[in-house]
Design an enzyme around this catalytic site. Structure first.
Site, PDB file in Angstrom:
ATOM      1  N   GLU A  37       5.432  -5.079  -4.812  1.00 19.24           N
ATOM      2  CA  GLU A  37       5.995  -5.889  -5.495  1.00 19.24           C
ATOM      3  C   GLU A  37       5.883  -7.422  -5.072  1.00 19.24           C
ATOM      4  OE1 GLU A  37      10.522  -5.518  -5.558  1.00 19.24           O
ATOM      5  OE2 GLU A  37      10.484  -7.244  -6.751  1.00 19.24           O
ATOM      6  N   ARG A 263       8.731   5.959   6.585  1.00 17.95           N
ATOM      7  CA  ARG A 263       7.993   4.279   6.805  1.00 17.95           C
ATOM      8  C   ARG A 263       7.968   3.992   8.119  1.00 17.95           C
ATOM      9  NH1 ARG A 263      11.150   1.125   3.542  1.00 17.95           N
ATOM     10  NH2 ARG A 263      10.461  -0.820   4.315  1.00 17.95           N
ATOM     11  N   LYS A 273      11.280  -7.825   3.779  1.00 16.93           N
ATOM     12  CA  LYS A 273      10.798  -9.031   3.203  1.00 16.93           C
ATOM     13  C   LYS A 273      11.811 -10.072   3.087  1.00 16.93           C
ATOM     14  CE  LYS A 273       7.503  -6.867  -0.128  1.00 16.93           C
ATOM     15  NZ  LYS A 273       7.771  -6.549  -1.449  1.00 16.93           N
TER      16      LYS A 273
HETATM   17  P1  ATP Z   1      11.118  -4.589   1.520  1.00 17.68           P
HETATM   18  O1  ATP Z   1      11.843  -3.481   1.393  1.00 17.68           O
HETATM   19  O2  ATP Z   1      10.500  -4.813   2.940  1.00 17.68           O
HETATM   20  O3  ATP Z   1      11.524  -5.928   0.805  1.00 17.68           O
HETATM   21  P2  ATP Z   1       9.306  -2.964  -0.181  1.00 17.68           P
HETATM   22  O4  ATP Z   1       9.070  -1.923   0.741  1.00 17.68           O
HETATM   23  O5  ATP Z   1      10.195  -2.778  -1.166  1.00 17.68           O
HETATM   24  O6  ATP Z   1       9.832  -4.151   0.711  1.00 17.68           O
HETATM   25  P3  ATP Z   1       7.126  -3.076  -2.018  1.00 17.68           P
HETATM   26  O7  ATP Z   1       6.507  -4.271  -2.091  1.00 17.68           O
HETATM   27  O8  ATP Z   1       7.798  -2.313  -2.911  1.00 17.68           O
HETATM   28  O9  ATP Z   1       8.279  -3.675  -0.472  1.00 17.68           O
HETATM   29  O10 ATP Z   1       6.339  -1.984  -0.919  1.00 17.68           O
HETATM   30  C1  ATP Z   1       5.030  -1.611  -1.509  1.00 17.68           C
HETATM   31  C2  ATP Z   1       4.658  -0.371  -0.836  1.00 17.68           C
HETATM   32  O11 ATP Z   1       4.748  -0.165   0.412  1.00 17.68           O
HETATM   33  C3  ATP Z   1       5.760   0.769  -1.379  1.00 17.68           C
HETATM   34  O12 ATP Z   1       5.161   1.966  -1.678  1.00 17.68           O
HETATM   35  C4  ATP Z   1       6.703   0.953  -0.027  1.00 17.68           C
HETATM   36  O13 ATP Z   1       7.017   2.336   0.085  1.00 17.68           O
HETATM   37  C5  ATP Z   1       5.563   0.661   0.913  1.00 17.68           C
HETATM   38  N1  ATP Z   1       6.137   0.160   2.361  1.00 17.68           N
HETATM   39  C6  ATP Z   1       6.902  -0.892   2.402  1.00 17.68           C
HETATM   40  N2  ATP Z   1       7.224  -0.935   3.799  1.00 17.68           N
HETATM   41  C7  ATP Z   1       6.834   0.189   4.440  1.00 17.68           C
HETATM   42  C8  ATP Z   1       6.798   0.479   5.778  1.00 17.68           C
HETATM   43  N3  ATP Z   1       7.580  -0.062   6.671  1.00 17.68           N
HETATM   44  N4  ATP Z   1       5.910   1.675   6.033  1.00 17.68           N
HETATM   45  C9  ATP Z   1       5.428   2.127   5.365  1.00 17.68           C
HETATM   46  N5  ATP Z   1       5.161   1.908   3.970  1.00 17.68           N
HETATM   47  C10 ATP Z   1       6.051   0.918   3.428  1.00 17.68           C
HETATM   48 MG    MG Z   2       9.952  -1.717  -3.218  1.00 21.51          MG
END
Ligand code: ATP
Ligand code: MG
Length: 563
Positions: A37, A263, A273
């Site tokens: 995102e 994760r 984020k």
């Molecule tokens: P946040 O929760 O930190 O605001 P998010 O995980 O929702 O961010 P996205 O931009 O939706 O952020 O993430 C893009 C991809 O990265 C998604 O498929 C998510 O599952 C993966 N991702 C995010 N954080 C992690 C992590 N700590 N380990 C592995 N994959 C991750």
């Molecule tokens: Mg997300």
């Protein structure tokens, strides 16, 4: 056959699923996607997801799409879209022509919403957001149907059309899936599919004022793009029934499969984020790419090579249950990579003058130094040596304890690549501070050895004083003092390390370093790995920052475990 089983065992659970799907003929090629995102900069957790998605596709000769999940118009910015692409490329991956935006599917998603309404699988609801929450029930109580649940199809179509036309303010209506208000899975209790949001979208402008929800957009985007294996983090496990519902009810010919993995969590780090944004907005760090940040752009500036991140991602593997990885392992991977490729150079960070009293005053000679003992093709360079030098202040002690093997009065040490020197006297100022050492050198010890085979215990790095390039060096340390920031204090901001950035003034570096181009990985002998920060460096004036110390707590831990 035995070999085959052997190989199977080393596959992770995702690869096993993929190989089974290929073997059974369910798929003849693999398509994955990385779906960020664009509402912030990517962090090291995302790097794991990138390595997994792109890496898995690469391994099976398939492809991986980069898809921006840009369904939330207000929080998204072009700056993020650009930084994300840069980060994925930097990690060494390529989506070739497969760059997509969920917003490209708004029309298609809308048409499928119409289909769902016609099939009696979706309805327009006028409950307020609070009422919807209240009607949804709890884990122990079933939900109650909204009074609008049985609204006739024609009416739903008309209201949805009017929602789209912008006739209603935000929050007055939502389009909901009609699934099961008594489902034990709350996600299945008639989740919202569309909401009204009178907001301009960075890509579609004012074309839409209804925006599809993530849980609806994501599975269908996967379907449209022919994604075979949609890898996401564990918190989406409970959303999988909805994912499957959406793809099945859309009647789209391709049906993707969602697979969840754990994760990445890292000690001494935060990866939300929202929190990272606060660190930037409130000035706890200088920017998203501050070298202390766990963002990909931050670690890039810190001097972590992309290969190290990929190796780290490989090392931690993929698991089905959440755990926290030791930050020391990440640094270990960085050191392993830098050890192979970083040239060894000499930089004196806290200089103490050394005068070699038996060295001719105007003489300068050049000694040869191997650039990198780990790299046979690394070559050598010549370093100036003269009567006045600098060594590290901590390499001298007037009154040394037993195990101190460096310089002290009457003691002989080796100057790396150069000569043996013996300290005769320490000169002090009125306050008693040592300002210089008077030493003599052994002219027969050039290169760091003597014919009589005399041994010295200590070797120091040094620079020639008249040739040294004086500059500041930035020392970074961990951003947080606690393994799990906020665990004991309740607030991560109380666990910030106020020593995480230190600027060392008046460091004396070997002259060749002034020519270092931005983005050079180096080892300052005995001092750590350093990097010429591309953001701060200019031509002829590189700014060096410390990437990592040389001590590797991870290797130590592993050795202790073995013994
Ligand atoms: P946040 O929760 O930190 O605001 P998010 O995980 O929702 O961010 P996205 O931009 O939706 O952020 O993430 C893009 C991809 O990265 C998604 O498929 C998510 O599952 C993966 N991702 C995010 N954080 C992690 C992590 N700590 N380990 C592995 N994959 C991750
Ligand atoms: Mg997300």
């Amino acid at each position: 056959m035995a070999e085959n089983t052997e190989e199977k065992r080393s596959l992770n659970f995702i690869e096993r699923i993929i190989e089974d799907d290929l073997a059974s003929g369910k798929h003849d090629h693999i398509v994955t996607r990385f779906p960020p995102e664009p509402n912030g900069y990517l962090h090291i957790g995302h790097a794991k997801s990138i390595c997994l998605n792109f890496g898995t596709a690469e391994k099976y000769g398939g492809r991986c799409h980069l898809r921006f999940d840009d369904t939330n118009p207000e929080k998204e910015e072009m700056e993020y879209i650009e930084s994300i692409q840069k980060d994925v490329r930097w990690l060494g991956f390529d989506w070739s022509s497969h760059l997509y935006f969920a917003s490209d599917y708004f029309q298609q998603l809308y048409e499928i919403a119409l289909l769902l309404i016609r099939k009696g699988k979706a309805y327009v609801d006028s409950l307020t957001p609070e009422q919807i929450r209240e009607y949804r029930g709890t884990l122990t109580e079933p939900g109650r149907p909204s009074p609008d649940r049985d609204r006739p199809v024609e009416e739903n179509l008309e209201l949805f059309e009017r929602m789209k036309q912008g006739e209603f303010p935000d929050g007055t209506y939502v389009l909901r899936a009609k699934i099961d208000m008594a489902s034990p899975n709350l996600n299945m209790r008639d989740p919202a599919l569309y909401r009204i949001k009178h907001a301009s979208h960075p890509r579609t402008g004012d074309a839409w004022c209804i925006y599809p929800m993530y849980d609806y957009t994501h599975p269908l985007s996967d379907a449209f793009e022919g994604i075979t294996h949609s890898l996401c983090t564990l918190e989406f496990e409970d959303h999988r029934p909805l994912y499957d519902w959406a793809t099945a009810e859309s009647e789209y010919p391709h049906q993707p499969r969602q697979i969840e993995f754990a994760r990445l969590n890292l000690t001494y780090t935060v990866m939300s984020k929202r929190i990272l944004l606060t660190l930037v907005r409130d000035g706890y760090v200088e920017s998203w790419d501050d070298p202390r940040m766990p963002t990909i752009s931050g670690i890039r500036r810190r001097g972590y090579p992309p290969e190290a991140i990929r190796a780290f991602s490989e090392r931690i593997g993929v698991a089905k249950s959440n755990s926290t990885v030791d930050f020391a392992l990440l640094e270990h991977c960085v050191r392993e990579e830098l050890n192979k490729r970083a040239n060894r150079v000499m930089a004196v960070l806290d200089p103490l003058k050394v005068i070699i009293t038996n060295y001719p005053e105007d003489q300068v000679e050049h000694v040869e130094a191997v650039n990198n003992p780990e790299d046979p093709d690394g070559g050598t360079r010549m370093i100036p040596f003269s009567r006045e030098l600098y060594i590290e202040r901590e390499d001298f002690m007037e009154d040394p304890p037993k195990k101190f093997f460096r310089l002290s009065p009457g003691r002989e040490i080796r100057l790396k690549h150069a000569y043996y020197i013996t300290c005769n006297e320490a000169i002090k100022d009125e306050s008693g501070k040592i300002t210089a050492l008077l030493c003599t050198y052994d002219p027969d010890s050039r290169g760091g050895w003597t014919e009589d085979g005399r041994k010295v215990k200590g070797t120091s790095h040094w620079v020639s004083a008249p040739h040294a390039w004086e500059t500041d060096v930035i020392i970074y340390d961990k951003l947080f003092t606690q393994e799990i920031p906020g665990e004991h204090t309740g607030s991560i901001f109380d666990d910030l390390n106020d020593q995480s950035k230190q600027v060392l003034k008046g460091c004396m570096l070997e002259p060749s370093l002034q020519e270092a181009e931005p983005g050079r990985y180096l080892q300052f002998l005995r001092k750590g790995y350093f990097f010429s920060d591309p953001k701060l460096s200019g031509p002829g004036c590189p700014v060096f920052i410390r990437t990592a110390t040389l001590k590797d707590p991870w290797s130590k831990k592993m050795k202790q475990q073995k013994s």
